[in-house]
Design an enzyme around this catalytic site. Structure first.
Site, short mmCIF file in Angstrom:
data_model
loop_
_atom_site.label_atom_id
_atom_site.label_comp_id
_atom_site.label_asym_id
_atom_site.label_seq_id
_atom_site.Cartn_x
_atom_site.Cartn_y
_atom_site.Cartn_z
N LYS A 152 -4.19 -13.58 -27.29
CA LYS A 152 -4.02 -13.86 -28.73
C LYS A 152 -5.35 -13.65 -29.41
CE LYS A 152 -0.57 -15.79 -30.34
NZ LYS A 152 0.71 -15.42 -30.87
N GLY A 209 9.01 -22.58 -43.76
CA GLY A 209 8.22 -21.36 -43.61
C GLY A 209 9.08 -20.16 -43.95
N TYR A 210 8.56 -19.28 -44.79
CA TYR A 210 9.40 -18.16 -45.23
C TYR A 210 8.64 -16.84 -45.11
CZ TYR A 210 13.81 -16.90 -47.43
OH TYR A 210 15.08 -16.41 -47.68
N GLY A 211 7.94 -16.68 -43.99
CA GLY A 211 7.30 -15.40 -43.67
C GLY A 211 8.30 -14.53 -42.94
N ASN A 212 7.81 -13.66 -42.07
CA ASN A 212 8.70 -12.75 -41.35
C ASN A 212 9.78 -13.50 -40.58
OD1 ASN A 212 9.31 -11.52 -38.54
ND2 ASN A 212 8.86 -9.76 -39.81
N ALA A 213 9.38 -14.53 -39.83
CA ALA A 213 10.36 -15.25 -38.99
C ALA A 213 11.34 -16.04 -39.84
CB ALA A 213 9.63 -16.16 -38.01
N GLY A 214 10.83 -16.83 -40.79
CA GLY A 214 11.69 -17.70 -41.58
C GLY A 214 12.66 -16.94 -42.45
N1 GLU Z 1 2.86 -12.79 -32.44
C1 GLU Z 1 4.13 -12.79 -31.79
C2 GLU Z 1 4.23 -13.95 -30.82
O1 GLU Z 1 3.60 -14.96 -30.95
C3 GLU Z 1 4.44 -11.43 -31.16
C4 GLU Z 1 3.47 -11.01 -30.11
C5 GLU Z 1 3.65 -9.58 -29.67
O2 GLU Z 1 4.56 -8.92 -30.12
O3 GLU Z 1 2.84 -9.15 -28.84
O4 GLU Z 1 5.02 -13.93 -29.91
#
Ligand code: GLU
Length: 419
Positions: free
Chosen positions: A109, A221-226
């Site tokens: 990360k 949360g209303y980004g990509n996931a939300g």
């Molecule tokens: N950031 C996303 C996660 O936390 C995707 C990570 C990725 O696709 O490598 O799983």
């Protein structure tokens, strides 16, 4: 409303969770100690020329937790409250995520301490490119592959891919995932995190005998996931989304919100706050609403010992990483609430990232339908494996997910002779 930021040390949480699982399965002490720490870490300091001619110094991190099963993999976050310990925890959770989904990757990360909302497009591009220049020796398709995360987008991935490719002297599509379609991205990557979570919610509801058609959901949360969870919960499960929030506010309407209307409104105003016909509520009120499914989809440590006793959802689908503190975990378990833990629930993103790498390597690109089918198979298999482990070891889903993941990583480490 400011964004929830917590003082919880996430890395300690991640280590505690591992310690608990290790005790349950009697994990070999050397394997346990190896897994408590990242294998490698890089801290970078980056001078960036700002639009007004001044130079601002930015700090960033890349952490590689464990690559016994394959190259490190995980997103890059741009956030003002980023810390090395948060990135360490998130890297560890990537190790568990890739192992649980049984994809041949490890856990990494990255993060930059910055507020992308205050940066111009040009500044954002220079910062993204600088991050790649400063970390390039650490990265690459055989070492560590970044992707989008909190406040990073396919456009940012495109700049990063370009910078990395320029440094190599050739296009290196496999080095970054979550890329735009025109630059070697995969069909279905955009909504993959939410879609994977929706498949898990469907499985969980089936186990509970819960009918989701017309059932209520709240999305924090209303980004990509939300935002994609809103779309897909309505589209695939027939659910009614009665509350949503973003960093500027929470809105509520018992009649439910239509995704397309909210999308247009947020595009125009920059937030969901003030959506016509909605009532403003607090963040805690949203979390405590009487709903069938709650989707924490923003940041870490938002469900705490303070609000957990009042949570009424039957299923908590953790699209965010680390939204539930350890104290809250126990409270929710004792209340009989089903948690779909983060590194299972939000694993759709990295799973389709892996598909993206496979397509980049072969130079042949799949139809969206094929991506959906493969993702569904991966998610439901992992969900059922977690359920089985929960029954076998008589533990809650998060511990069960840890047990499955730890066993897989440990097997790889043992075969390599690391422990
Ligand atoms: N950031 C996303 C996660 O936390 C995707 C990570 C990725 O696709 O490598 O799983």
């Amino acid at each position: 409303m400011s964004e929830p930021f917590s003082s919880v040390n996430l890395f300690q949480t991640a280590q505690n969770q591992l310690d608990q699982a290790a005790a349950i399965i009697g994990l070999d002490p050397a394997a346990h100690e190896l897994l408590r720490w990242p294998l490698r870490e890089l801290r970078v300091t980056m001078p960036i020329r700002m639009d007004n001619g001044s130079t601002q110094i930015f700090h960033g991190f890349r952490v590689q937790h464990n690559d016994a099963r394959g190259p490190n993999k995980g997103g890059i976050r741009f956030h003002p409250d980023e810390t090395i310990d948060t990135v360490r925890a998130l890297a560890a959770w990537m190790t568990w995520k890739t192992a649980l989904l049984d994809i041949p990757l490890g856990g990494g990360k990255g993060g930059i301490i910055c507020n992308p909302k205050t940066l111009s497009i040009g500044e954002l591009e220079r910062l993204s490119r600088a991050y790649i220049r400063h970390t390039a020796s650490f990265l690459g398709p055989e070492k560590d592959i970044p992707a989008p995360d909190v406040y990073t987008t396919p456009q940012i991935m495109a700049w990063m891919l370009d910078e990395y490719s320029l440094m190599q002297g050739h296009n290196e599509f496999r080095a970054i995932t979550g890329k735009p379609l025109a630059l070697g991205g995969s069909a279905g990557r955009g909504d993959a995190t939410a879609r994977g979570g929706i498949y898990c919610v469907r499985e969980a509801a089936e186990t509970l005998g819960l009918n989701l058609s017309g059932a209520r959901a709240a999305i924090q949360g209303y980004g990509n996931a939300g935002s994609n969870a809103h779309k897909l919960a309505a589209e695939l499960l027939g659910m009614k989304i009665i509350a949503v929030s973003d960093s500027r506010g929470c809105i509520y309407n018992p009649a439910g919100f239509t995704w397309a209307d909210l999308k247009v409104y947020k595009q125009q105003t920059g937030s969901v706050a003030g959506f016509p016909g909605s009532a403003a509520i607090s963040n805690n009120e949203l979390l405590e609403l009487d709903v069938e499914v709650l989707f924490p989809s923003a940041l870490e440590s938002v469900i705490t010992a303070q609000n957990a006793p009042d949570i009424r959802a039957k299923i908590i689908a953790e699209l965010a990483n680390g939204p539930t503190t350890q104290e809250a975990d126990t409270i929710l378990y004792n209340k009989g609430i089903t948690i779909i833990p983060d590194f299972l629930c939000n694993a759709g993103g990295v799973t389709v990232s892996y598909f993206e790498m496979v397509q980049n390597a072969s130079g042949y690109y799949w139809e969206e339908e094929e991506v959906h089918q493969r993702l569904e198979k991966k998610m439901t298999t992992a969900f059922r494996e977690v359920q089985k482990a929960a029954q076998t070891h008589k533990v809650h889903n998060r511990m069960a997910a840890y047990i499955v993941a730890i066993q897989r990583v440990t097997e790889a480490m043992k075969l390599r002779g690391w422990c």
